[in-house]
Scaffold this motif. Structure first.
Motif, PDB file in Angstrom:
ATOM      1  N   CYS A 122      -2.591  -0.918   1.907  1.00 42.21           N
ATOM      2  CA  CYS A 122      -1.178  -0.715   2.229  1.00 42.21           C
ATOM      3  C   CYS A 122      -1.013  -0.018   3.569  1.00 42.21           C
ATOM      4  CB  CYS A 122      -0.498   0.093   1.129  1.00 42.21           C
ATOM      5  SG  CYS A 122      -1.041   1.815   1.057  1.00 42.21           S
ATOM      6  N   PHE A 123       0.211  -0.048   4.068  1.00 46.66           N
ATOM      7  CA  PHE A 123       0.603   0.648   5.289  1.00 46.66           C
ATOM      8  C   PHE A 123       0.235   2.120   5.170  1.00 46.66           C
ATOM      9  CE2 PHE A 123       4.428   2.328   7.822  1.00 46.66           C
ATOM     10  CZ  PHE A 123       3.829   2.103   9.048  1.00 46.66           C
ATOM     11  N   THR A 124      -0.467   2.654   6.153  1.00 47.38           N
ATOM     12  CA  THR A 124      -1.077   3.987   6.020  1.00 47.38           C
ATOM     13  C   THR A 124      -0.099   5.132   5.757  1.00 47.38           C
ATOM     14  OG1 THR A 124      -1.157   4.229   8.435  1.00 47.38           O
ATOM     15  CG2 THR A 124      -3.119   3.353   7.350  1.00 47.38           C
ATOM     16  N   PRO A 125       1.153   5.144   6.274  1.00 44.17           N
ATOM     17  CA  PRO A 125       2.025   6.297   6.017  1.00 44.17           C
ATOM     18  C   PRO A 125       2.546   6.447   4.593  1.00 44.17           C
ATOM     19  CG  PRO A 125       2.665   5.216   8.066  1.00 44.17           C
ATOM     20  CD  PRO A 125       1.703   4.298   7.360  1.00 44.17           C
ATOM     21  N   ARG A 131       4.305  12.028  -0.597  1.00 40.35           N
ATOM     22  CA  ARG A 131       4.001  13.460  -0.798  1.00 40.35           C
ATOM     23  C   ARG A 131       5.047  14.344  -0.116  1.00 40.35           C
ATOM     24  NH1 ARG A 131      -1.518  11.565   0.336  1.00 40.35           N
ATOM     25  NH2 ARG A 131      -2.661  11.462  -1.641  1.00 40.35           N
ATOM     26  N   LEU A 132       5.525  13.921   1.062  1.00 42.80           N
ATOM     27  CA  LEU A 132       6.563  14.694   1.753  1.00 42.80           C
ATOM     28  C   LEU A 132       7.817  14.808   0.892  1.00 42.80           C
ATOM     29  CD1 LEU A 132       6.287  13.355   5.415  1.00 42.80           C
ATOM     30  CD2 LEU A 132       5.925  15.720   4.675  1.00 42.80           C
ATOM     31  N   ALA A 133       8.071  13.807   0.064  1.00 42.52           N
ATOM     32  CA  ALA A 133       9.220  13.830  -0.842  1.00 42.52           C
ATOM     33  C   ALA A 133       8.835  14.411  -2.204  1.00 42.52           C
ATOM     34  CB  ALA A 133       9.789  12.424  -1.005  1.00 42.52           C
ATOM     35  N   ARG A 134       7.685  15.065  -2.266  1.00 51.68           N
ATOM     36  CA  ARG A 134       7.187  15.790  -3.444  1.00 51.68           C
ATOM     37  C   ARG A 134       6.801  14.864  -4.593  1.00 51.68           C
ATOM     38  NH1 ARG A 134      11.319  17.295  -1.279  1.00 51.68           N
ATOM     39  NH2 ARG A 134      12.637  16.397  -2.912  1.00 51.68           N
ATOM     40  N   GLY A 135       6.539  13.600  -4.255  1.00 47.40           N
ATOM     41  CA  GLY A 135       6.082  12.653  -5.257  1.00 47.40           C
ATOM     42  C   GLY A 135       4.573  12.527  -5.265  1.00 47.40           C
ATOM     43  N   ILE A 136       4.091  11.679  -6.156  1.00 54.16           N
ATOM     44  CA  ILE A 136       2.656  11.441  -6.299  1.00 54.16           C
ATOM     45  C   ILE A 136       2.397   9.949  -6.113  1.00 54.16           C
ATOM     46  CG2 ILE A 136       0.665  11.565  -7.853  1.00 54.16           C
ATOM     47  CD1 ILE A 136       2.093  13.877  -9.284  1.00 54.16           C
ATOM     48  N   PRO A 137       1.605   9.573  -5.092  1.00 53.77           N
ATOM     49  CA  PRO A 137       1.295   8.161  -4.894  1.00 53.77           C
ATOM     50  C   PRO A 137       0.243   7.688  -5.892  1.00 53.77           C
ATOM     51  CG  PRO A 137       0.228   9.488  -3.197  1.00 53.77           C
ATOM     52  CD  PRO A 137       1.055  10.430  -4.024  1.00 53.77           C
ATOM     53  N   ILE A 138       0.483   6.524  -6.490  1.00 49.37           N
ATOM     54  CA  ILE A 138      -0.441   5.933  -7.454  1.00 49.37           C
ATOM     55  C   ILE A 138      -0.881   4.574  -6.908  1.00 49.37           C
ATOM     56  CG2 ILE A 138      -0.769   5.140  -9.824  1.00 49.37           C
ATOM     57  CD1 ILE A 138      -0.267   8.140  -9.636  1.00 49.37           C
ATOM     58  N   PRO A 139      -2.145   4.447  -6.498  1.00 47.01           N
ATOM     59  CA  PRO A 139      -2.583   3.190  -5.895  1.00 47.01           C
ATOM     60  C   PRO A 139      -2.848   2.095  -6.918  1.00 47.01           C
ATOM     61  CG  PRO A 139      -4.393   4.783  -5.912  1.00 47.01           C
ATOM     62  CD  PRO A 139      -3.180   5.498  -6.424  1.00 47.01           C
ATOM     63  N   LEU A 140      -2.403   0.898  -6.589  1.00 45.67           N
ATOM     64  CA  LEU A 140      -2.681  -0.307  -7.363  1.00 45.67           C
ATOM     65  C   LEU A 140      -3.530  -1.217  -6.485  1.00 45.67           C
ATOM     66  CD1 LEU A 140      -2.233  -2.438  -9.627  1.00 45.67           C
ATOM     67  CD2 LEU A 140      -0.119  -3.068  -8.442  1.00 45.67           C
ATOM     68  N   GLU A 141      -4.769  -1.419  -6.864  1.00 40.14           N
ATOM     69  CA  GLU A 141      -5.671  -2.201  -6.025  1.00 40.14           C
ATOM     70  C   GLU A 141      -5.382  -3.693  -6.137  1.00 40.14           C
ATOM     71  OE1 GLU A 141      -9.701  -1.055  -6.877  1.00 40.14           O
ATOM     72  OE2 GLU A 141      -9.510   0.789  -5.687  1.00 40.14           O
ATOM     73  N   THR A 142      -5.470  -4.383  -5.002  1.00 42.96           N
ATOM     74  CA  THR A 142      -5.385  -5.839  -4.977  1.00 42.96           C
ATOM     75  C   THR A 142      -6.646  -6.362  -4.293  1.00 42.96           C
ATOM     76  OG1 THR A 142      -4.197  -5.908  -2.858  1.00 42.96           O
ATOM     77  CG2 THR A 142      -2.868  -5.789  -4.867  1.00 42.96           C
ATOM     78  N   VAL A 352      -8.957   2.672   5.725  1.00 38.76           N
ATOM     79  CA  VAL A 352      -7.823   3.566   5.987  1.00 38.76           C
ATOM     80  C   VAL A 352      -6.565   3.079   5.279  1.00 38.76           C
ATOM     81  CG1 VAL A 352      -8.792   4.178   8.235  1.00 38.76           C
ATOM     82  CG2 VAL A 352      -6.977   2.468   8.129  1.00 38.76           C
ATOM     83  N   PHE A 353      -6.572   1.826   4.815  1.00 40.57           N
ATOM     84  CA  PHE A 353      -5.425   1.259   4.113  1.00 40.57           C
ATOM     85  C   PHE A 353      -5.572   1.379   2.601  1.00 40.57           C
ATOM     86  CE2 PHE A 353      -5.957  -0.971   8.160  1.00 40.57           C
ATOM     87  CZ  PHE A 353      -4.720  -0.758   8.731  1.00 40.57           C
ATOM     88  N   GLY A 354      -6.585   2.111   2.155  1.00 40.59           N
ATOM     89  CA  GLY A 354      -6.847   2.296   0.738  1.00 40.59           C
ATOM     90  C   GLY A 354      -8.302   2.002   0.425  1.00 40.59           C
ATOM     91  N   ALA A 355      -8.777   2.554  -0.676  1.00 40.13           N
ATOM     92  CA  ALA A 355     -10.195   2.426  -1.019  1.00 40.13           C
ATOM     93  C   ALA A 355     -10.633   0.975  -1.152  1.00 40.13           C
ATOM     94  CB  ALA A 355     -10.477   3.183  -2.316  1.00 40.13           C
ATOM     95  N   CYS A 356      -9.745   0.108  -1.665  1.00 34.07           N
ATOM     96  CA  CYS A 356     -10.139  -1.294  -1.838  1.00 34.07           C
ATOM     97  C   CYS A 356     -10.141  -2.057  -0.511  1.00 34.07           C
ATOM     98  CB  CYS A 356      -9.254  -1.997  -2.857  1.00 34.07           C
ATOM     99  SG  CYS A 356      -7.508  -2.057  -2.438  1.00 34.07           S
ATOM    100  N   GLY A 357      -9.802  -1.382   0.581  1.00 38.26           N
ATOM    101  CA  GLY A 357      -9.906  -1.991   1.902  1.00 38.26           C
ATOM    102  C   GLY A 357     -11.285  -1.843   2.513  1.00 38.26           C
ATOM    103  N   GLU A 358     -12.177  -1.130   1.825  1.00 40.39           N
ATOM    104  CA  GLU A 358     -13.551  -1.004   2.314  1.00 40.39           C
ATOM    105  C   GLU A 358     -14.193  -2.387   2.366  1.00 40.39           C
ATOM    106  OE1 GLU A 358     -16.473  -0.188   4.096  1.00 40.39           O
ATOM    107  OE2 GLU A 358     -15.440   1.698   3.594  1.00 40.39           O
TER     108      GLU A 358
END
Length: 393
Positions: A122-125, A131-142, A352-358
């Motif tokens: 995903c887009f890196t920001p 997190r800046l909005a006090r949320g928690i990001p949950i990654p969904l791998e594709t 850098v776009f997520g772990a599944c981008g390795e």
């Protein structure tokens, strides 16, 4: 960096390869830059001239807090003519870029600890914006073998009592995937079942090469639970104007307006006028942009698939190619580093776009075919990509 004068939120480094890439450009005088999605195409002169003339006429003041009235009306007309979709002007607000719209949306809807699902790569920001909005990001791998489409079963497994929203981005940065209608309808069904908000990051809508783009908000009953993020940066080659917009239910737009009053007040008036003329002249302006990028991305696709230890899916959308380099035996960062140091070609490592981008690198097709040719010629001569010599017997 740890320092008593810094917020503890930023003691751990949050910089990304994308944000740091510009600092590398001066290291060599012949760098070919595939790192950032900033088109080398200059904004159309008709847009520049019209905005300049409006500045002379006095459009140099604050606009309405929701944005320039004419621009908002034109955006609503655009959705009506392009997608046969009615948007009330009170459901539209102008923002200082698509990134700014995303943060405003997250700030408006999230409580502390709310979870937001983001499909990776995903887009890196996204993660830090959440997190800046006090949320928690949950990654969904594709995954590449699924054309980077969202798998509905894996999506459902990530939903918890704290899940508030799902961010979708199609055409996608960095993979270039375009979600099929079936994928969108499965996401819609899940959003309705679990009463979730969809934040649609619709930034690359022009660059849907195979099939017409479908805004998820236009699917039945989705207008009430969709926040659409739009931008003029890529679709009109206007990255430096920093102008975007948001479509959402009126009660969300009102809160976003109130938040923005304490942030940047209003988007730049001259940029809003430029966006107005971009929309009004879109058919004349966008055709040449689209044709140029189709040529570029097809050339890159053909060159990449002829290079040893590289492969990439057929281009479906966006201005990026997500290149598989797993056969090199090196990590994404190692490949990006050696490409820069040996070939002077700057790309972003896929991780850098997520772990599944390795195992991937992202190439932004933002330079012309002549520079692409030089870049791929250099890459082909690197030892990790050079074809082995045939031995004649």
């Amino acid at each position: 960096m740890k320092h008593r004068f810094l917020s503890k939120r930023y003691w751990n480094n949050i910089s990304t390869a994308m944000g740091d890439s510009s600092g590398l450009l001066s290291k060599y005088d012949d760098v070919i830059n595939f790192s950032l999605g900033d088109p080398d195409v200059t904004t159309d002169m008709r847009i520049i001239t019209a905005a300049f003339n409006d500045a002379i006429k006095g459009h140099t003041h604050y606009t309405d807090f929701y944005g320039d009235q004419e621009l908002r009306e034109e955006i609503c007309r655009f959705y009506g003519s392009e997608y046969n979709y009615d948007v009330a002007i009170d459901s539209c607000m102008i923002t200082t870029s698509g990134c700014h719209a995303m943060w405003l949306a997250l700030e408006a809807i999230l409580d502390d600890g709310d979870e937001v699902i983001i499909h990776e790569p995903c887009f890196t920001p996204y993660q830090q914006q959440i997190r800046l909005a006090r949320g928690i990001p949950i990654p969904l791998e594709t995954y590449e073998e699924e054309e980077f489409q969202i798998n509905p079963d894996r999506l459902k497994k990530l939903i918890s009592n704290r899940t508030k929203a799902i961010i979708i981005n199609t055409p996608n940065n960095p993979t270039g995937t375009c979600f099929r209608r079936k994928t969108l309808e499965e996401i819609v069904k899940i959003a309705k079942t679990y009463d979730l908000i969809i934040i649609a990051d619709d930034i690359y809508t022009l660059f849907s090469y195979s099939e017409p783009f479908i805004p998820i908000t236009t699917i039945e009953d989705m207008q009430e639970r969709t926040i659409t993020i739009g931008s003029f940066s890529k679709n009109y080659a206007m990255t430096g104007w920093r102008i975007g917009y948001m479509l959402a239910p009126e009660f969300i737009i009102k809160i976003v307006k109130d938040i923005n009053e304490n942030n940047v007040f209003t988007a730049p008036s001259i940029s809003q006028r430029a966006a107005l003329y971009a929309l009004k002249n879109r058919q004349d302006i966008q055709n040449s942009i689209l044709e140029e990028y189709k040529k570029r991305i097809m050339y890159a696709y053909e060159r990449i698939n002829k290079i040893r230890n590289m492969s990439v899916l057929y281009p479906r959308g966006s201005i990026y190619l997500f290149v598989n380099i797993k056969k090199t035996g090196l990590s994404s960062e190692e490949v990006a580093k050696v490409m820069f140091e040996k070939a002077h070609v700057l790309v972003l490592p896929g991780n850098v776009f997520g772990a599944c981008g390795e195992g991937y690198i992202r190439i932004a097709i933002t330079v012309g075919i002549d520079k692409q040719e030089e870049a791929f010629n250099r890459i082909e001569n690197m030892s990790i990509f050079k074809k082995e010599k045939q031995i004649n017997i």
